[in-house]
Design a protein around this motif. Sequence first.
Motif, mmCIF file in Angstrom:
data_model
loop_
_atom_site.group_PDB
_atom_site.id
_atom_site.type_symbol
_atom_site.label_atom_id
_atom_site.label_comp_id
_atom_site.label_asym_id
_atom_site.label_seq_id
_atom_site.Cartn_x
_atom_site.Cartn_y
_atom_site.Cartn_z
ATOM 1 N N VAL A 1 0.856 -1.180 0.000
ATOM 2 C CA VAL A 1 0.000 0.000 0.000
ATOM 3 C C VAL A 1 0.890 1.227 0.000
ATOM 4 C CG1 VAL A 1 -1.914 -1.111 1.205
ATOM 5 C CG2 VAL A 1 -0.117 -0.024 2.535
ATOM 6 N N ALA A 2 0.321 2.376 -0.288
ATOM 7 C CA ALA A 2 1.080 3.621 -0.262
ATOM 8 C C ALA A 2 1.484 3.936 1.173
ATOM 9 C CB ALA A 2 0.240 4.746 -0.847
ATOM 10 N N LEU A 3 2.763 4.243 1.386
ATOM 11 C CA LEU A 3 3.273 4.515 2.737
ATOM 12 C C LEU A 3 3.024 5.960 3.119
ATOM 13 C CD1 LEU A 3 6.693 2.656 2.378
ATOM 14 C CD2 LEU A 3 4.708 1.852 3.653
ATOM 15 N N SER A 4 2.646 6.170 4.378
ATOM 16 C CA SER A 4 2.476 7.528 4.885
ATOM 17 C C SER A 4 3.832 8.113 5.239
ATOM 18 C CB SER A 4 1.576 7.521 6.115
ATOM 19 O OG SER A 4 2.205 6.830 7.181
ATOM 20 N N LYS B 1 7.207 12.826 0.920
ATOM 21 C CA LYS B 1 5.919 13.344 0.463
ATOM 22 C C LYS B 1 4.800 12.403 0.890
ATOM 23 C CE LYS B 1 7.704 15.659 -3.675
ATOM 24 N NZ LYS B 1 7.619 15.732 -5.171
ATOM 25 N N SER B 2 3.656 12.999 1.195
ATOM 26 C CA SER B 2 2.484 12.183 1.525
ATOM 27 C C SER B 2 1.998 11.481 0.264
ATOM 28 C CB SER B 2 1.349 13.040 2.087
ATOM 29 O OG SER B 2 1.761 13.684 3.279
ATOM 30 N N PRO B 3 1.455 10.263 0.395
ATOM 31 C CA PRO B 3 0.938 9.564 -0.790
ATOM 32 C C PRO B 3 -0.263 10.292 -1.377
ATOM 33 C CG PRO B 3 0.276 8.423 1.217
ATOM 34 C CD PRO B 3 1.244 9.507 1.630
ATOM 35 N N GLU B 4 -0.403 10.216 -2.694
ATOM 36 C CA GLU B 4 -1.547 10.854 -3.347
ATOM 37 C C GLU B 4 -2.833 10.147 -2.950
ATOM 38 O OE1 GLU B 4 -0.994 10.929 -7.507
ATOM 39 O OE2 GLU B 4 0.784 12.201 -7.443
ATOM 40 N N LYS B 5 -3.842 10.957 -2.632
ATOM 41 C CA LYS B 5 -5.132 10.387 -2.248
ATOM 42 C C LYS B 5 -5.866 9.905 -3.494
ATOM 43 C CE LYS B 5 -5.815 13.135 1.930
ATOM 44 N NZ LYS B 5 -6.702 14.097 2.646
ATOM 45 N N ARG B 6 -6.382 8.717 -3.390
ATOM 46 C CA ARG B 6 -7.128 8.142 -4.500
ATOM 47 C C ARG B 6 -8.614 8.199 -4.207
ATOM 48 N NH1 ARG B 6 -3.700 2.649 -6.002
ATOM 49 N NH2 ARG B 6 -1.721 3.692 -6.497
ATOM 50 N N GLY B 7 -9.370 8.508 -5.229
ATOM 51 C CA GLY B 7 -10.820 8.552 -5.065
ATOM 52 C C GLY B 7 -11.393 7.155 -4.962
ATOM 53 N N PRO B 8 -12.672 7.066 -4.738
ATOM 54 C CA PRO B 8 -13.312 5.755 -4.628
ATOM 55 C C PRO B 8 -13.219 4.985 -5.940
ATOM 56 C CG PRO B 8 -14.964 7.483 -4.806
ATOM 57 C CD PRO B 8 -13.639 8.161 -4.631
ATOM 58 N N LYS B 9 -13.066 3.671 -5.828
ATOM 59 C CA LYS B 9 -12.971 2.839 -7.016
ATOM 60 C C LYS B 9 -14.330 2.739 -7.698
ATOM 61 C CE LYS B 9 -9.092 -0.026 -5.527
ATOM 62 N NZ LYS B 9 -8.626 -1.409 -5.265
ATOM 63 N N HIS B 10 -14.305 2.802 -9.025
ATOM 64 C CA HIS B 10 -15.542 2.696 -9.787
ATOM 65 C C HIS B 10 -15.437 1.503 -10.723
ATOM 66 C CE1 HIS B 10 -16.952 6.583 -8.366
ATOM 67 N NE2 HIS B 10 -15.796 7.108 -8.710
#
Length: 467
Positions: A21-24, A86-95
């Motif tokens: 997963v994307a690391l904080s 850098k903070s990981p990019e936020k991903r929107g809800p999966k569609h």
Amino acid sequence: MDPQPSTSSQSLSPRKKRPRVALSVTEKVMIQNVYKHVFEEKAATLLPFETPEKQECVSKTADILGIGVTSVYSVLKEYKENEQFKSPEKRGPKHNFKDKLDDFTFTAIRRKVHQFFYANEPPTIAKVLKVVNEDTDLPNFSWSTLRKIMKHLNFKYATKSRQSILIDRQDIILWRQRYLRQIKEYRREGRYIYYQDETWINEGHAPKKAWIDQTVLSSRQAFLDGLTTGLKQPSGKGKRLIIGHIGGEEGFVEDSLLIFESVKNKDDYHQEMYADAFEKWFSEVLPKLKPNSVVVIDNAPYHSRKLESFPTMSWTKSRIQEWLTSKNISFETTMIKATLIEIVRQHKHQHGEKFVVDEMAAQHGITVLRLPPYHCELNPIELVWAQAKGYVARKNKTFKMQEVKKLFEEGLNLVTAEKWKSCVSHVIKEEEKMYGLDHIIDNISDRFIINVTESDSDDFVSEDEDE
């Protein structure tokens, strides 16, 4: 002296690695600190002129934290290059595909499948994929996505001699035949037929194609040559209008247009229509309709709110018993819930499911007739929507909601009773054509299908089988 336990009898399970997963930022700092501690600890055991091996320190860090060595290397590289994390990019809800496609696309794909039957050719996923991806008005799909769409559209695979073909599920075929016979009977009885539907339009609605001057390569060149860079184009789809209406051969029902602005960030206009709003609008329309008429609607959830819910396992036992008592259905008080539900199932057909909309119409002497799923071509109002949207596309210059709303209403006003009648005549021809479709499917099935069992036909074959 107690015997020492053998290492073989107490073999340790390997540490489970965390899923990728994307690391904080906090996690990255922790990885860096652990690596630094491991590096310094190792350096303390070496001579002053010796340096710990990076690969060994990375491996130990990964083992301590239960992560992959790739993640450790990635964190160290990021800090070396940027001196910060850098903070990981936020991903929107999966569609999934159902969120991205509308009913018109689904209907178009279903019709592509049926075109093979009209040509007396058994369709497969590979064949359908080719014709769909060659259509510039439709999106391109992968094999796996189209396969999911076929299942969503209620197609099934039927096994034949060397591969499998796509056919409509039996319940859809029965629904379609029942609808076609029923509407034909209503016309024979001389009953007036209304068609109702909802649609949407974006404020950025514009023609899909336009002539462009390929010699103009930049705005600077256009300025120097006294030319333009072409038509102004919308920056995006923009906000959305949700529209509902009803009409027939004599045109739209007067003062029955339902139109409102979409809620922001909604993917499907069906999510923004709800039963209360539709039923309120429908109650205002019903008094304007001809007596003993028929209203054709689709199967949107807000059209199909049940007048009464049937008991399920989520109900309490006492509530199920109360329902059975209210229907004068006998049962024993000692019966368990599963047995009571089985009794409900046995009597369910005697208390057929009733819908609020149907009962509202019945009070005015009007019949509701529901289209089979994704059979938009049997509703002439779809052709009306196309005419109104085409008008907006040609006239839309500002790409503003107020202008689009005005243009759409103007476009609807241009759809005369004569045009409505023409659209209905076109649909009647489609009905006759579709009535013969199921006979064609039967003939193709008889020629190709062998040894089909109920379980085989309900499941999709593997990709290899369809290849």
